[in-house]
Design an enzyme around this catalytic site. Structure first.
Site, PDB file in Angstrom:
ATOM      1  CG  HIS A  84      -4.953  -6.278  -0.603  1.00  0.00           C
ATOM      2  ND1 HIS A  84      -6.177  -6.352   0.031  1.00  0.00           N
ATOM      3  CD2 HIS A  84      -5.041  -7.090  -1.689  1.00  0.00           C
ATOM      4  CE1 HIS A  84      -6.962  -7.180  -0.648  1.00  0.00           C
ATOM      5  NE2 HIS A  84      -6.302  -7.638  -1.697  1.00  0.00           N
ATOM      6  CG  ASN A 105      -3.425  -2.865   7.048  1.00  0.00           C
ATOM      7  OD1 ASN A 105      -3.314  -2.411   5.904  1.00  0.00           O
ATOM      8  ND2 ASN A 105      -4.471  -3.581   7.426  1.00  0.00           N
ATOM      9  CG  PHE A 150     -13.257   1.218   7.279  1.00  0.00           C
ATOM     10  CD1 PHE A 150     -12.764   0.648   6.123  1.00  0.00           C
ATOM     11  CD2 PHE A 150     -13.947   0.400   8.176  1.00  0.00           C
ATOM     12  CE1 PHE A 150     -12.940  -0.707   5.845  1.00  0.00           C
ATOM     13  CE2 PHE A 150     -14.122  -0.960   7.907  1.00  0.00           C
ATOM     14  CZ  PHE A 150     -13.622  -1.502   6.734  1.00  0.00           C
ATOM     15  CE1 TYR A 154      -9.101  -3.168   0.682  1.00  0.00           C
ATOM     16  CE2 TYR A 154      -8.341  -1.090  -0.237  1.00  0.00           C
ATOM     17  CZ  TYR A 154      -8.095  -2.262   0.467  1.00  0.00           C
ATOM     18  OH  TYR A 154      -6.829  -2.519   0.944  1.00  0.00           O
ATOM     19  NE  ARG A 188      -2.111  -6.099   6.960  1.00  0.00           N
ATOM     20  CZ  ARG A 188      -3.233  -6.600   6.493  1.00  0.00           C
ATOM     21  NH1 ARG A 188      -3.829  -7.612   7.119  1.00  0.00           N
ATOM     22  NH2 ARG A 188      -3.797  -6.102   5.401  1.00  0.00           N
ATOM     23  CD  GLU A 228      -8.503  -8.830  -4.033  1.00  0.00           C
ATOM     24  OE1 GLU A 228      -7.398  -9.355  -3.774  1.00  0.00           O
ATOM     25  OE2 GLU A 228      -9.324  -8.511  -3.150  1.00  0.00           O
ATOM     26  CE  LYS A 230      -3.761  -2.395   2.431  1.00  0.00           C
ATOM     27  NZ  LYS A 230      -4.649  -2.400   3.622  1.00  0.00           N
TER      28      LYS A 230
END
Ligand code: DAT
Ligand code: MG
Length: 152
Positions: free
Chosen positions: A117, A114, A59, A51, A104, A128, A11
């Site tokens: 993914h 975090n 969130f 997502y 993590r 994905e 990320k």
């Protein structure tokens, strides 16, 4: 176990913090095969699709803001049981619950930052991979040491 492919992304926080090499080496050393790799700044449309299951969560918009805020390093890894194994290497979603030794657990503190993914199942992995990569960006190849990684 069967040979699978999974989608993994470092990320924007992982990229900004200079953790690309540290993360790549864990998958490489585990013995998984790198099939696709690129740096990409996701559009909102891409992030919202990625997502989509979290669309109704409080969130969600902050998550999309974050994931589109800078480049991510998108990857496809292949190997026996790689989908579940990658989730183990990554660790729990909440970094404070992630075991030391996981990505993590070692590298993150905050659930909203975090670092990485990983797809959570066969169907999400296929979805994905297709969302983030063109077929021509995926490489079928046989590592020269393949016979040392798998049972004969
Ligand atoms: P994972 O990334 O482990 O698959 P997830 O799919 O449940 O976790 O959630 C996707 C991402 O959304 C997660 O990596 C961080 C963010 N997120 C999840 N729950 C959150 C929460 N309660 N508050 C803030 N961000 C959250
Ligand atoms: Mg998830």
């Amino acid at each position: 176990m069967s040979v699978e492919r999974t989608f993994v992304a470092i990320k924007p926080d992982g990229v900004q913090r200079g953790l690309i090499g540290e993360i790549l080496i864990r998958f490489e050393q585990k013995g998984f095969k790198l099939i696709g790799l690129k740096q990409i700044t996701a559009s909102r449309e891409l992030a919202e699709k990625h997502y989509g299951v979290h669309r109704d969560r409080p969130f969600f918009s902050g998550l999309v803001d974050f994931i589109t805020s800078g480049p991510v390093v998108a990857m496809v890894w292949e190997g026996d049981g790689v989908i579940a194994s990658a989730r183990k290497l990554i660790g729990a979603t909440k970094p404070l619950e992630a075991e030391p030794g996981t990505i993590r657990g070692d590298l993150a503190i905050n659930i909203g930052r975090n670092v990485i993914h990983g797809s959570d199942g066969v169907d999400t992995a296929a979805f994905e991979i297709g969302l983030w990569f063109q077929e021509a960006e995926l490489n079928d190849w046989i590592p020269s040491d393949q016979s040392w990684r798998v049972e004969g």
